[in-house]
Design a protein around this motif. Structure first.
Motif, PDB file in Angstrom:
ATOM      1  N   UNK A 191       0.856  -1.181   0.000  1.00  0.00           N
ATOM      2  CA  UNK A 191       0.000   0.000   0.000  1.00  0.00           C
ATOM      3  C   UNK A 191       0.897   1.239   0.000  1.00  0.00           C
ATOM      4  N   UNK A 192       0.576   2.207  -0.842  1.00  0.00           N
ATOM      5  CA  UNK A 192       1.386   3.431  -0.877  1.00  0.00           C
ATOM      6  C   UNK A 192       1.244   4.245   0.408  1.00  0.00           C
ATOM      7  N   UNK A 193       0.334   3.839   1.290  1.00  0.00           N
ATOM      8  CA  UNK A 193       0.240   4.490   2.602  1.00  0.00           C
ATOM      9  C   UNK A 193       1.553   4.341   3.374  1.00  0.00           C
ATOM     10  N   UNK A 194       2.306   3.284   3.103  1.00  0.00           N
ATOM     11  CA  UNK A 194       3.595   3.099   3.775  1.00  0.00           C
ATOM     12  C   UNK A 194       4.562   4.231   3.452  1.00  0.00           C
ATOM     13  N   UNK A 195       4.375   4.849   2.275  1.00  0.00           N
ATOM     14  CA  UNK A 195       5.226   5.966   1.861  1.00  0.00           C
ATOM     15  C   UNK A 195       4.614   7.309   2.282  1.00  0.00           C
ATOM     16  N   UNK A 196       3.293   7.385   2.216  1.00  0.00           N
ATOM     17  CA  UNK A 196       2.599   8.653   2.467  1.00  0.00           C
ATOM     18  C   UNK A 196       2.430   8.966   3.951  1.00  0.00           C
ATOM     19  N   UNK A 197       2.145   7.941   4.742  1.00  0.00           N
ATOM     20  CA  UNK A 197       1.845   8.171   6.156  1.00  0.00           C
ATOM     21  C   UNK A 197       3.134   8.335   6.946  1.00  0.00           C
ATOM     22  N   UNK A 198       3.073   9.215   7.913  1.00  0.00           N
ATOM     23  CA  UNK A 198       4.209   9.461   8.802  1.00  0.00           C
ATOM     24  C   UNK A 198       3.929   8.759  10.131  1.00  0.00           C
ATOM     25  N   UNK A 199       5.019   8.258  10.768  1.00  0.00           N
ATOM     26  CA  UNK A 199       4.827   7.454  11.974  1.00  0.00           C
ATOM     27  C   UNK A 199       6.087   7.474  12.834  1.00  0.00           C
ATOM     28  N   UNK A 200       5.904   7.554  14.148  1.00  0.00           N
ATOM     29  CA  UNK A 200       7.005   7.451  15.097  1.00  0.00           C
ATOM     30  C   UNK A 200       6.400   7.090  16.456  1.00  0.00           C
ATOM     31  N   UNK A 201       6.710   5.897  16.958  1.00  0.00           N
ATOM     32  CA  UNK A 201       6.143   5.466  18.246  1.00  0.00           C
ATOM     33  C   UNK A 201       6.378   6.538  19.313  1.00  0.00           C
ATOM     34  N   UNK A 202       5.354   6.749  20.122  1.00  0.00           N
ATOM     35  CA  UNK A 202       5.409   7.764  21.172  1.00  0.00           C
ATOM     36  C   UNK A 202       5.028   7.100  22.501  1.00  0.00           C
ATOM     37  N   UNK A 203       5.934   6.280  23.016  1.00  0.00           N
ATOM     38  CA  UNK A 203       5.647   5.507  24.228  1.00  0.00           C
ATOM     39  C   UNK A 203       5.289   6.381  25.428  1.00  0.00           C
ATOM     40  N   UNK A 204       5.828   7.587  25.462  1.00  0.00           N
ATOM     41  CA  UNK A 204       5.522   8.485  26.577  1.00  0.00           C
ATOM     42  C   UNK A 204       4.029   8.793  26.630  1.00  0.00           C
ATOM     43  N   UNK A 205       3.390   8.816  25.459  1.00  0.00           N
ATOM     44  CA  UNK A 205       1.945   9.116  25.417  1.00  0.00           C
ATOM     45  C   UNK A 205       1.082   7.863  25.406  1.00  0.00           C
ATOM     46  N   UNK A 206       1.441   6.874  24.596  1.00  0.00           N
ATOM     47  CA  UNK A 206       0.561   5.702  24.449  1.00  0.00           C
ATOM     48  C   UNK A 206       0.784   4.666  25.538  1.00  0.00           C
ATOM     49  N   UNK A 207       1.950   4.689  26.194  1.00  0.00           N
ATOM     50  CA  UNK A 207       2.290   3.753  27.277  1.00  0.00           C
ATOM     51  C   UNK A 207       2.300   2.294  26.827  1.00  0.00           C
ATOM     52  N   UNK A 208       2.501   2.061  25.526  1.00  0.00           N
ATOM     53  CA  UNK A 208       2.549   0.687  25.032  1.00  0.00           C
ATOM     54  C   UNK A 208       1.194   0.017  24.950  1.00  0.00           C
ATOM     55  N   UNK A 209       0.176   0.826  24.699  1.00  0.00           N
ATOM     56  CA  UNK A 209      -1.197   0.331  24.716  1.00  0.00           C
ATOM     57  C   UNK A 209      -1.459  -0.781  23.693  1.00  0.00           C
ATOM     58  N   UNK A 210      -0.691  -0.804  22.592  1.00  0.00           N
ATOM     59  CA  UNK A 210      -0.922  -1.822  21.560  1.00  0.00           C
ATOM     60  C   UNK A 210      -0.664  -3.232  22.085  1.00  0.00           C
ATOM     61  N   UNK A 211       0.106  -3.350  23.172  1.00  0.00           N
ATOM     62  CA  UNK A 211       0.408  -4.673  23.744  1.00  0.00           C
ATOM     63  C   UNK A 211      -0.651  -5.143  24.742  1.00  0.00           C
ATOM     64  N   UNK A 212      -1.558  -4.245  25.117  1.00  0.00           N
ATOM     65  CA  UNK A 212      -2.551  -4.606  26.134  1.00  0.00           C
ATOM     66  C   UNK A 212      -3.991  -4.418  25.679  1.00  0.00           C
ATOM     67  N   UNK A 213      -4.177  -3.867  24.496  1.00  0.00           N
ATOM     68  CA  UNK A 213      -5.525  -3.659  23.958  1.00  0.00           C
ATOM     69  C   UNK A 213      -5.801  -4.652  22.846  1.00  0.00           C
ATOM     70  N   UNK A 214      -7.060  -4.810  22.523  1.00  0.00           N
ATOM     71  CA  UNK A 214      -7.431  -5.668  21.413  1.00  0.00           C
ATOM     72  C   UNK A 214      -8.176  -6.898  21.901  1.00  0.00           C
ATOM     73  N   UNK A 215      -8.709  -7.652  20.956  1.00  0.00           N
ATOM     74  CA  UNK A 215      -9.505  -8.822  21.325  1.00  0.00           C
ATOM     75  C   UNK A 215      -8.794 -10.130  21.007  1.00  0.00           C
ATOM     76  N   UNK A 216      -7.522 -10.033  20.647  1.00  0.00           N
ATOM     77  CA  UNK A 216      -6.755 -11.216  20.281  1.00  0.00           C
ATOM     78  C   UNK A 216      -5.282 -10.932  20.532  1.00  0.00           C
ATOM     79  N   UNK A 217      -4.479 -11.993  20.605  1.00  0.00           N
ATOM     80  CA  UNK A 217      -3.043 -11.816  20.796  1.00  0.00           C
ATOM     81  C   UNK A 217      -2.352 -11.389  19.516  1.00  0.00           C
ATOM     82  N   UNK A 218      -1.038 -11.241  19.599  1.00  0.00           N
ATOM     83  CA  UNK A 218      -0.238 -10.858  18.427  1.00  0.00           C
ATOM     84  C   UNK A 218      -0.145 -12.038  17.462  1.00  0.00           C
ATOM     85  N   UNK A 219      -0.380 -11.805  16.164  1.00  0.00           N
ATOM     86  CA  UNK A 219      -0.257 -12.896  15.187  1.00  0.00           C
ATOM     87  C   UNK A 219       1.139 -13.504  15.205  1.00  0.00           C
TER      88      UNK A 219
END
Length: 195
Positions: free
Chosen positions: A11-39
């Motif tokens: 997807x060209x979104x990989x080139x268009x979208x900007x991204x930089x993890x911000x652990x100070x704000x999100x506190x690693x929420x991606x590891x504790x949220x969701x309805x399933x484990x990591x694939x």
């Protein structure tokens, strides 16, 4: 829009979208949220099991209990192999640092030189999700999730394209030569937009 590089469709979104993890704000929420484990890939399962004695002391009592009952993984509702989770969300391999930031015990062991396995590739690549297609190609798409809102904001502020932020895991999964082709494609897309 999608572009093909070798056996991947990106997807060209990989080139268009900007991204930089911000652990100070999100506190690693991606590891504790969701309805399933990591694939997980099948070949990652024995690596997780082998690492258990190394990371065991970093895991919560709840995580240890789940692992003892069902192991490090399970098959979710969609039929995918995923890491086991606690209370319907928190990955069993998480721990919290002194600032309350959720982190990965597998990554901690890797950084301490106790393991050669960083963490599941699905975690390392996030927010890119890989989707195997019937013709043998792999689609790379951006998963947009509210927990990463601060990462997209910080990425915009710093001007870091997603494919550059995830250079290390992309090379880990697809190799240096493939990544070089991605960089060439990114430059070509930039030039097209200028014209």
């Amino acid at each position: 829009m999608m572009i093909q590089i070798d056996d991947t469709i990106i997807s060209t979104e990989l080139f268009d979208m900007k991204f930089c993890c911000d652990l100070a704000k999100c506190k690693g929420e991606c590891c504790i949220e969701g309805d399933s484990g990591a694939p997980l890939n099948e070949d990652e399962l024995p690596k997780l099991e082998k690492l258990l004695p190394i990371v065991w002391d970093d895991l919560s009592d709840k995580s240890k209990k789940i692992i003892k009952e069902q192991g490090v993984s399970y098959i979710d509702e969609e039929g995918d192999l995923v890491t086991s989770i606690v209370n319907g969300g928190e990955c069993v391999f998480t721990y919290f640092d002194e600032k309350g930031v959720c982190k990965c015990a597998l990554e901690k062991a890797y950084r301490a030189g106790l393991s050669d396995f960083y963490k599941p590739i699905s975690c390392h690549l996030y927010p890119i999700r890989l989707q195997p297609l019937r013709n043998g190609t792999i689609a790379l798409n951006v998963h947009k999730w509210r927990v990463c809102k601060s990462a997209f904001t910080l990425g915009e502020e710093r001007g870091i394209p997603l494919y550059q932020f995830l250079k290390e895991p992309l090379i880990r999964r697809f190799g240096e030569e493939w990544y070089e082709k991605v960089c060439i494609a990114a430059d070509e897309l930039k030039n097209l937009k200028r014209d």
